[in-house]
Design an enzyme around this catalytic site. Sequence first.
Site, PDB file in Angstrom:
ATOM      1  N   LEU A   1      -1.601  34.397   4.855  1.00 19.78           N
ATOM      2  CA  LEU A   1      -2.639  34.094   3.865  1.00 19.78           C
ATOM      3  C   LEU A   1      -4.050  34.233   4.435  1.00 19.78           C
ATOM      4  O   LEU A   1      -4.308  33.925   5.589  1.00 19.78           O
ATOM      5  CB  LEU A   1      -2.451  32.661   3.334  1.00 19.78           C
ATOM      6  CG  LEU A   1      -1.097  32.371   2.674  1.00 19.78           C
ATOM      7  CD1 LEU A   1      -1.080  30.941   2.121  1.00 19.78           C
ATOM      8  CD2 LEU A   1      -0.788  33.368   1.566  1.00 19.78           C
TER       9      LEU A   1
ATOM     10  N   HIS B   1      -6.068  35.414  -0.844  1.00 18.64           N
ATOM     11  CA  HIS B   1      -5.005  34.570  -1.408  1.00 18.64           C
ATOM     12  C   HIS B   1      -5.579  33.209  -1.810  1.00 18.64           C
ATOM     13  O   HIS B   1      -5.236  32.660  -2.858  1.00 18.64           O
ATOM     14  CB  HIS B   1      -3.910  34.317  -0.376  1.00 18.64           C
ATOM     15  CG  HIS B   1      -3.191  35.546   0.092  1.00 18.64           C
ATOM     16  ND1 HIS B   1      -3.301  36.026   1.369  1.00 18.64           N
ATOM     17  CD2 HIS B   1      -2.339  36.382  -0.551  1.00 18.64           C
ATOM     18  CE1 HIS B   1      -2.539  37.097   1.510  1.00 18.64           C
ATOM     19  NE2 HIS B   1      -1.953  37.346   0.361  1.00 18.64           N
TER      20      HIS B   1
ATOM     21  N   ASP C   1      -4.958  44.558  -5.798  1.00 22.35           N
ATOM     22  CA  ASP C   1      -3.811  45.421  -6.083  1.00 22.35           C
ATOM     23  C   ASP C   1      -3.847  45.716  -7.586  1.00 22.35           C
ATOM     24  O   ASP C   1      -3.075  45.145  -8.363  1.00 22.35           O
ATOM     25  CB  ASP C   1      -2.523  44.721  -5.650  1.00 22.35           C
ATOM     26  CG  ASP C   1      -2.534  44.430  -4.159  1.00 22.35           C
ATOM     27  OD1 ASP C   1      -2.326  45.359  -3.375  1.00 22.35           O
ATOM     28  OD2 ASP C   1      -2.825  43.283  -3.768  1.00 22.35           O
TER      29      ASP C   1
HETATM   30  P1  AMP Z   1       0.171  39.952  -0.971  1.00 22.29           P
HETATM   31  O1  AMP Z   1       0.468  38.765  -0.123  1.00 22.29           O
HETATM   32  O2  AMP Z   1      -0.558  41.032  -0.267  1.00 22.29           O
HETATM   33  O3  AMP Z   1       1.377  40.433  -1.749  1.00 22.29           O
HETATM   34  O4  AMP Z   1      -0.850  39.437  -2.068  1.00 22.29           O
HETATM   35  C1  AMP Z   1      -0.554  38.341  -2.891  1.00 22.29           C
HETATM   36  C2  AMP Z   1      -1.575  38.284  -3.991  1.00 22.29           C
HETATM   37  O5  AMP Z   1      -2.870  38.127  -3.416  1.00 22.29           O
HETATM   38  C3  AMP Z   1      -1.619  39.566  -4.828  1.00 22.29           C
HETATM   39  O6  AMP Z   1      -1.790  39.211  -6.187  1.00 22.29           O
HETATM   40  C4  AMP Z   1      -2.816  40.279  -4.277  1.00 22.29           C
HETATM   41  O7  AMP Z   1      -3.432  41.147  -5.207  1.00 22.29           O
HETATM   42  C5  AMP Z   1      -3.734  39.107  -3.946  1.00 22.29           C
HETATM   43  N1  AMP Z   1      -4.724  39.517  -2.963  1.00 22.29           N
HETATM   44  C6  AMP Z   1      -4.504  40.127  -1.761  1.00 22.29           C
HETATM   45  N2  AMP Z   1      -5.676  40.411  -1.155  1.00 22.29           N
HETATM   46  C7  AMP Z   1      -6.656  39.988  -1.987  1.00 22.29           C
HETATM   47  C8  AMP Z   1      -8.085  39.999  -1.924  1.00 22.29           C
HETATM   48  N3  AMP Z   1      -8.743  40.528  -0.886  1.00 22.29           N
HETATM   49  N4  AMP Z   1      -8.768  39.466  -2.957  1.00 22.29           N
HETATM   50  C9  AMP Z   1      -8.119  38.937  -4.025  1.00 22.29           C
HETATM   51  N5  AMP Z   1      -6.784  38.892  -4.139  1.00 22.29           N
HETATM   52  C10 AMP Z   1      -6.053  39.405  -3.137  1.00 22.29           C
END
Ligand code: AMP
Length: 293
Positions: free
Chosen positions: A33, A37, A151
């Site tokens: 995280l 996140h 994403d």
């Molecule tokens: P992940 O752990 O990469 O699967 O991401 C989990 C959630 O966090 C997903 O909905 C991502 O789009 C969101 N997320 C990841 N990086 C960012 C960021 N820099 N800004 C906002 N949301 C993010």
Amino acid sequence: MELVEAKRAFRACLGSARSKGASVGLVPTMGALHDGHLSLIRAARDECDTLAVSIFVNPTQFGDASDLAAYPRELESDLAQCGAAGVDMVFAPSVAEMYPFGEPAVTVDPGPLGSILEGTSRRGHFAGVTTVVTKLFSLAGTCRAYFGEKDFQQLAIVRRTVQDLELDVEVRGCPTVREADGLAMSSRNTRLDASGREAAVALWRSLEAGRALIAAGEQDSSAVMATMRAVLGQSTLVVADYTAVADPFTLSSVEEISGEVRLLVAARVEPVRLIDNLAAIPPAIAGNRAVGK
Ligand code: AMP
């Protein structure tokens, strides 16, 4: 804060919270995280009575075994961050818990949205995403679920999955959180070395260059994409995968820019594949509207 590893307990806890009248928020993540996140967690904390974060590195959305193996796993520090952010429950199942019969035989097809852009480069990726997200929604029950615009294609596909499968989930999209130099925060950034980290800002610069061109009146998307590629090409460490000018809802490619578009970029920086995106609006409709990041 409760740490739950069993699906049955996850379903039961959220069901019991709802039966007492609590609204439920779910933030699905793959862990490691960071502030991106945490922005989702904060938005959910503000809006929901009971807040669950799932942490699961989902093997079915990784085409490449080495990418899956290299994905960062930091459960201890994730739990500490969730505790500090006021999360009520972390659901961190094992792969065997989520897929007790191995590869799922029944999956959720993301449809045409899943085979463009990221879907071209990462075959099967979005079917893995829609399948695991649908499983999480099925376990969580009625809830609000928070996803990042980082994403952007994933967010569009999740929205469409909820609509088409009539899932009782309200999807909330949250803006991208960036480092001071503009690089979108990502768990994958930890795999960049110092020179890769410096080079990675090219994705943001490429998006900014595209947005500036559109704001100055450029209507030809191929000119915009050429500029975006040229910016990516300024660093020898960056290998462009795609640049795109897309409709913000359907994500289909736009040739002549006459309204708001979404710029999307994917590139490899050494062994790490990064993606980013940005809204852009032409001057004719800009007026006083603020463009989201
Ligand atoms: P992940 O752990 O990469 O699967 O991401 C989990 C959630 O966090 C997903 O909905 C991502 O789009 C969101 N997320 C990841 N990086 C960012 C960021 N820099 N800004 C906002 N949301 C993010």
